[in-house]
Design a protein around this motif. Sequence first.
Motif, PDB file in Angstrom:
ATOM      1  N   ALA A 127      64.212  33.051  49.062  1.00 38.97           N
ATOM      2  CA  ALA A 127      64.288  34.131  50.050  1.00 38.97           C
ATOM      3  C   ALA A 127      65.351  33.817  51.097  1.00 38.97           C
ATOM      4  CB  ALA A 127      62.928  34.340  50.713  1.00 38.97           C
ATOM      5  N   GLU A 152      66.497  37.617  51.742  1.00 38.75           N
ATOM      6  CA  GLU A 152      65.495  38.634  51.430  1.00 38.75           C
ATOM      7  C   GLU A 152      64.136  38.133  51.917  1.00 38.75           C
ATOM      8  OE1 GLU A 152      65.464  39.393  47.223  1.00 38.75           O
ATOM      9  OE2 GLU A 152      67.581  39.963  47.169  1.00 38.75           O
ATOM     10  N   THR A 153      63.153  39.010  51.879  1.00 37.86           N
ATOM     11  CA  THR A 153      61.798  38.595  52.256  1.00 37.86           C
ATOM     12  C   THR A 153      61.171  37.834  51.092  1.00 37.86           C
ATOM     13  OG1 THR A 153      60.705  40.575  51.378  1.00 37.86           O
ATOM     14  CG2 THR A 153      61.507  40.681  53.668  1.00 37.86           C
ATOM     15  N   ARG A 183      58.299  38.309  49.926  1.00 40.30           N
ATOM     16  CA  ARG A 183      57.627  39.328  49.097  1.00 40.30           C
ATOM     17  C   ARG A 183      58.598  39.920  48.090  1.00 40.30           C
ATOM     18  NH1 ARG A 183      56.723  44.801  48.683  1.00 40.30           N
ATOM     19  NH2 ARG A 183      54.602  45.430  48.163  1.00 40.30           N
ATOM     20  N   ALA A 184      59.795  40.268  48.546  1.00 38.54           N
ATOM     21  CA  ALA A 184      60.795  40.864  47.659  1.00 38.54           C
ATOM     22  C   ALA A 184      61.207  39.882  46.565  1.00 38.54           C
ATOM     23  CB  ALA A 184      62.012  41.314  48.462  1.00 38.54           C
ATOM     24  N   ARG A 187      58.237  39.395  43.975  1.00 39.22           N
ATOM     25  CA  ARG A 187      58.097  40.564  43.106  1.00 39.22           C
ATOM     26  C   ARG A 187      59.268  40.658  42.139  1.00 39.22           C
ATOM     27  NH1 ARG A 187      53.965  43.802  44.151  1.00 39.22           N
ATOM     28  NH2 ARG A 187      54.949  45.604  43.183  1.00 39.22           N
ATOM     29  N   SER A 188      60.458  40.344  42.607  1.00 40.20           N
ATOM     30  CA  SER A 188      61.645  40.379  41.752  1.00 40.20           C
ATOM     31  C   SER A 188      61.534  39.349  40.634  1.00 40.20           C
ATOM     32  CB  SER A 188      62.891  40.122  42.602  1.00 40.20           C
ATOM     33  OG  SER A 188      64.014  39.953  41.786  1.00 40.20           O
ATOM     34  N   VAL A 245      60.111  46.132  43.918  1.00 40.10           N
ATOM     35  CA  VAL A 245      60.035  45.579  45.279  1.00 40.10           C
ATOM     36  C   VAL A 245      59.313  46.542  46.208  1.00 40.10           C
ATOM     37  CG1 VAL A 245      61.375  44.698  47.213  1.00 40.10           C
ATOM     38  CG2 VAL A 245      62.053  44.146  44.878  1.00 40.10           C
TER      39      VAL A 245
END
Length: 95
Positions: free
Chosen positions: A75, A80-81, A83-84, A87-88, A94
């Motif tokens: 991240a 990016e977060t 979370r993103a 999920r990616s 996302v």
Amino acid sequence: MIDRVRKAWKTWRESDGAPAARERAHNLFDAAATYVVACVEDDQERADEAAGWVEPSALVFGVNELACRAVIALARERDETPRAVARSLLGLPVG
């Protein structure tokens, strides 16, 4: 992964948890890192060996800690977060 951990736990219990004298002691992070790398490299024998170094709950904790640290590092690298990134990596939207 759960089946591998169960198999290693059974082996560990049957040996009374006593490592062979020639083996060095392993901590849960050493076991987790070795286990994950072995899985990535499709080395079942090494994964089973690493899974036997510590109790199954310790291995699960170590793998979880490694995953968290990897997501945080990616991240930051990608700006990016977490979370993103997570999920990616799993192929999820996302959103």
